[in-house]
Design an enzyme around this catalytic site. Structure first.
Site, PDB file in Angstrom:
ATOM      1  N   GLY A   1       0.806  -1.207   0.000  1.00 15.76           N
ATOM      2  CA  GLY A   1       0.000   0.000   0.000  1.00 15.76           C
ATOM      3  C   GLY A   1       0.842   1.262   0.000  1.00 15.76           C
TER       4      GLY A   1
ATOM      5  N   LEU B   1       1.340   3.709   2.292  1.00 16.31           N
ATOM      6  CA  LEU B   1       2.223   3.907   3.432  1.00 16.31           C
ATOM      7  C   LEU B   1       3.304   2.838   3.484  1.00 16.31           C
ATOM      8  CD1 LEU B   1       3.063   5.275   6.043  1.00 16.31           C
ATOM      9  CD2 LEU B   1       1.285   3.960   7.238  1.00 16.31           C
TER      10      LEU B   1
ATOM     11  N   THR C   1      -9.511   0.376   3.019  1.00 13.80           N
ATOM     12  CA  THR C   1      -9.593   1.842   3.031  1.00 13.80           C
ATOM     13  C   THR C   1     -10.601   2.414   2.043  1.00 13.80           C
ATOM     14  OG1 THR C   1      -7.753   1.980   1.468  1.00 13.80           O
ATOM     15  CG2 THR C   1      -7.213   2.088   3.819  1.00 13.80           C
TER      16      THR C   1
ATOM     17  N   ASP D   1      -8.323   9.354  11.473  1.00  7.45           N
ATOM     18  CA  ASP D   1      -9.171  10.407  12.033  1.00  7.45           C
ATOM     19  C   ASP D   1     -10.655  10.060  11.967  1.00  7.45           C
ATOM     20  OD1 ASP D   1      -8.675  10.734   9.118  1.00  7.45           O
ATOM     21  OD2 ASP D   1     -10.143  12.349   9.294  1.00  7.45           O
TER      22      ASP D   1
ATOM     23  N   TYR E   1     -16.543   2.730   7.740  1.00  9.21           N
ATOM     24  CA  TYR E   1     -15.086   2.652   7.798  1.00  9.21           C
ATOM     25  C   TYR E   1     -14.581   3.073   9.176  1.00  9.21           C
ATOM     26  CZ  TYR E   1     -10.243   4.172   7.006  1.00  9.21           C
ATOM     27  OH  TYR E   1      -8.895   4.376   7.104  1.00  9.21           O
TER      28      TYR E   1
ATOM     29  N   LYS F   1     -12.469   0.814  12.006  1.00 16.73           N
ATOM     30  CA  LYS F   1     -11.136   1.218  12.476  1.00 16.73           C
ATOM     31  C   LYS F   1     -11.135   1.429  13.986  1.00 16.73           C
ATOM     32  CE  LYS F   1      -7.886   1.919  10.383  1.00 16.73           C
ATOM     33  NZ  LYS F   1      -6.750   1.000  10.062  1.00 16.73           N
TER      34      LYS F   1
END
Length: 292
Positions: free
Chosen positions: A21, A23, A71, A111, A134, A138
């Site tokens: 991915g 990151l 994501t 966030d 989502y 998370k």
């Protein structure tokens, strides 16, 4: 794709999940440069929803950075089970495997666990109140990690962009070549964060005796998506007047977007770790050194 590499005198063995991915693309070389022997496992190498695979993958590693995530924010609204399987169950599987192996864990979160209605930067201990599927998955992943692996850091981030995957910055540059005018929402506030900077912060966090728990990893300062788009144009030598502001309610999306995604950096500052620099300065470095 699997990547194994050594660095200078060793910090130990590190595993990066979700290495394919955006990151993960920057985490593997950042850890390698800090002296870790790194194994990077992408989705095709490791299914985090399978407990036995997680146990086998984690075994023999001193540190795990869990960047594996579902994501697709809008798709999660109609398939929350798929998002939950990766973001919550998968996080639990990785955390349990780390606890079993005695490995420290960095879990990357978002966030979106907040409701986005604040007017001051969210502290790490602010109550979570996700408004999207989502965000709910998370938040569940954060809970699982903290419950199952005490030697863990949860690093929340937001508004990521980088060379390793599709993102807002690359989309703006692509649209600049396709359209005369681009409309971008101007009533959502956040902290655009380069994956190179987040990877560096994670390395500094794990090597700095930082207290386990929740920390925030975003660039300093704040802007709107409209402000970010104009900055991308300006820094790329394009006319920023081509970017026009619109309201969120005009741009309909299945999942609700947080109007406020500004995260406090107090916990890492108290740990003696410098936060990521101001978002526009970091974006300028990215535009000067990276291809779109």
């Amino acid at each position: 794709m699997t990547a194994t590499a050594g660095g200078p005198e060793g910090a130990g063995r590190a595993l990066v999940t979700g290495a394919g991915g955006m990151l993960g693309h920057d985490l593997v070389p950042a850890l390698r440069a800090a002296g870790w022997v790194v194994t990077g496992l992408g989705r095709g190498d490791l299914d985090v929803t399978e407990p036995a695979q997680c146990v086998a993958a984690v075994d023999g590693h001193d540190l795990v950075v869990n960047a594996a995530a579902y994501t697709a924010v809008d798709a999660a609204e109609t398939d929350e089970a798929a998002a939950f399987a990766v973001n919550a169950v998968g996080a639990a599987n990785v955390a349990r495997a780390c606890s079993r192996a005695g490995a420290r864990l960095v879990h990357v979160s978002t966030d979106y666990v907040f409701d986005g209605t604040a007017t001051e930067p969210y502290a790490v201990d602010h109550p979570v109140a996700p408004r999207s599927a989502y965000g709910r998955t998370k938040a569940a992943g954060e809970w699982a990690v903290r419950a199952l692996c005490p030697e863990s850091w949860v690093v929340r981030t937001a508004w990521l962009y980088g060379a390793g995957g599709p993102n807002f910055v690359s989309t703006m540059l692509r649209l600049a070549g396709e359209r005369d005018r681009i409309s971008v929402v101007d009533d959502q506030v956040g902290q655009p964060t380069w994956t190179v900077d987040l990877a560096d912060l994670i390395v500094r966090l794990v090597t700095g005796d930082t207290a386990y728990g929740i920390h925030h990893g975003t660039a300093s300062g704040r802007t709107t998506w409209f402000g970010l788009a104009r900055a991308v144009f300006e820094l790329s030598g394009l006319d920023p007047e081509r970017v026009l502001p619109i309201r969120t309610d005009v741009s309909s999306r299945p999942a609700p977007r947080p109007p406020w995604s500004v995260l406090s950096h107090l916990s890492i500052e108290q740990a003696g770790i410098a936060p990521i620099g101001e978002w526009r300065h970091q974006l300028a470095i990215r535009c000067a050194t990276s291809a779109p």
